[in-house]
Design an enzyme around this catalytic site. Structure first.
Site, PDB file in Angstrom:
ATOM      1  N   HIS A   1      43.654  17.810  -4.530  1.00 51.77           N
ATOM      2  CA  HIS A   1      42.901  17.197  -3.440  1.00 51.77           C
ATOM      3  C   HIS A   1      42.565  18.209  -2.344  1.00 51.77           C
ATOM      4  O   HIS A   1      41.512  18.092  -1.700  1.00 51.77           O
ATOM      5  CB  HIS A   1      43.661  16.004  -2.868  1.00 51.77           C
ATOM      6  CG  HIS A   1      43.609  14.801  -3.744  1.00 51.77           C
ATOM      7  ND1 HIS A   1      44.400  13.695  -3.546  1.00 51.77           N
ATOM      8  CD2 HIS A   1      42.851  14.523  -4.842  1.00 51.77           C
ATOM      9  CE1 HIS A   1      44.139  12.786  -4.483  1.00 51.77           C
ATOM     10  NE2 HIS A   1      43.209  13.276  -5.274  1.00 51.77           N
TER      11      HIS A   1
ATOM     12  N   HIS B   1      35.355  14.904 -13.953  1.00 47.66           N
ATOM     13  CA  HIS B   1      35.758  16.129 -13.274  1.00 47.66           C
ATOM     14  C   HIS B   1      35.275  17.371 -14.018  1.00 47.66           C
ATOM     15  O   HIS B   1      34.703  18.284 -13.408  1.00 47.66           O
ATOM     16  CB  HIS B   1      37.283  16.172 -13.147  1.00 47.66           C
ATOM     17  CG  HIS B   1      37.820  15.375 -12.008  1.00 47.66           C
ATOM     18  ND1 HIS B   1      38.448  14.166 -12.181  1.00 47.66           N
ATOM     19  CD2 HIS B   1      37.834  15.608 -10.678  1.00 47.66           C
ATOM     20  CE1 HIS B   1      38.823  13.695 -11.010  1.00 47.66           C
ATOM     21  NE2 HIS B   1      38.467  14.541 -10.077  1.00 47.66           N
TER      22      HIS B   1
END
Length: 408
Positions: free
Chosen positions: A253, A385
């Protein structure tokens, strides 16, 4: 630690081939009863599992990106996804979207109205609008209304976490993960529609989370908060490998926020404050310092504590993809060769350990010795992703992937 692979900077032909390979794997997720199924390690759909809104949105988003690149064969999957979001996963009684539904009856399995899932509805709808899907604008209008009235808290400049099905009770928790994906979605809405309001909301989130929470904690971003946005540093200490709310600092993150901060900088243009670039660099540097080879083995650890000590040492594919994306984005903005070097190092790491040339896609999780594992993720449900990591270097700087393709 094993010897490091030779750094590898893929060219456009390689990147395009990787996107095709990922899409070929992903299209097998089309569920005959609606939405997209969870895929196992070999790409077989697990048709008895619940159909998840966030996962169906990610697949719809990738299908839209394929269409935007000229793949007309992806239109059927895009149509399938838009239909699922309008008819299968949406709550016809109270509005909004369920967390997941039964694959046969379409009754809710998770009836909670989650900001995380709704952010992905915004993203999928925006990408579908960019791709010209005829039903996408109505879906986007619906999603924007729900997000604005149920999740956006203007006083906080942040999004709320979740509600019960009837929107009567809000969860007594606030999270950074849902806000991160809100930034991603709001920037896409802005770039596809031209409306400045979602860009302004994204900017407020980034200022509070990145320039506030992360900057004020030595760039080790707290993820979990009370309803009043007071940090909960011990949240999930007993279940540190939680899939969506892990304990401590989530290294991936930090990298994802770094990239999104640069997307916001692009969206703001000349009005972008100087701290956006500085903060993106600080997040990246912290992720590398605390997460890369942190335990003496190849790869990024999943999480650390707030002193930078590894907690969950397994390697997650999405963390590496976000490293690739952040390194590429910074390399284009900063006259510093280390970012391009990291970009090449991490593509080599992906090829060596994660890219599965036998069964397809990327291995989603490896243990600390880089052997296949399934502690956090089972199977290979997610191509979003990896696909974005293979697409970003092919685009000019943009606020979103769909916008970058739409305006090129």
């Amino acid at each position: 630690m094993s010897s490091a692979p030779t750094p590898f900077t893929p060219d456009e032909t390689w990147l395009a081939g990787e996107r095709t390979r990922l899409w070929t794997f992903a299209r097998g997720a089309v569920h005959p009863n609606g939405g997209f199924a969870w895929l196992d390690d070999r790409g077989e759909p697990e048709l008895d599992q619940p159909v998840h809104t966030w996962l169906s949105c990610r697949m719809t988003h990738v299908a839209a990106l394929e269409v935007l690149q000229g793949n007309d064969d992806a239109r059927a999957a895009l149509d399938h996804g838009v239909h699922a979001l309008r008819e299968v996963l949406r709550d016809p009684e109270h509005g909004g979207w369920f967390g997941s539904v039964d694959p046969t009856t379409h009754e809710p399995v998770v009836a909670t109205k989650e900001c995380y899932a709704h952010a992905f509805v915004l993203l999928a709808a925006s990408s579908a609008v960019a791709a010209g899907h005829p039903g996408a604008q109505g879906l986007l209008d619906d999603a924007r209304e729900v997000y604005a009235t149920r999740f956006w808290n203007d006083a906080d400049g942040l999004a709320m976490e979740s509600w019960d099905r009837a929107w009567r009770t809000a969860e007594d928790y606030r999270g950074v993960n849902a806000n991160m994906h809100s930034v991603e979605a709001l920037l896409a809405v802005h770039e596809v529609t031209g409306d400045p309001e979602p860009r302004a909301q994204a900017a407020r989130i980034v200022e509070r989370v990145v320039h506030g929470f992360a900057s004020g904690n030595d760039w080790r971003l707290p993820e979990h908060f009370t309803a009043d946005w007071l940090p909960l540093p011990d949240f999930n200490r007993d279940t540190p490998a939680d899939q969506f709310r892990p304990f401590g600092v989530t290294i991936g993150h930090l990298l994802e926020w770094s990239r999104l901060t640069l997307h916001l900088r692009t969206a703001l243009g000349a009005a972008a404050p100087s701290w956006l670039l500085d903060d993106a660099m600080s997040l990246f540097d912290t992720a590398v310092r605390d997460g890369w080879h942190a335990d003496g083995e190849d790869g990024f650890v999943y999480t650390t504590d707030f002193q930078g000590v590894p907690v969950v040492r397994n390697r997650l594919h999405w963390v590496l993809t976000e490293g690739i994306g952040a390194a590429w984005a910074l390399a284009r903005e900063v006259d510093e060769p280390s970012y391009a070097e990291w970009y090449a190092v991490w593509w080599a790491e992906a090829e060596r350990h994660f890219i599965d040339r036998v069964d397809g896609s990327w291995r989603h999780e490896l243990d600390p010795s880089n052997q296949p594992a399934a502690t956090v993720w089972v199977g290979k449900p997610d191509v979003y992703h990896a696909y974005q990591a293979a697409l970003l270097p092919s685009l000019e700087p943009a606020a979103s992937f769909a916008g970058g393709l739409l305006h090129r």
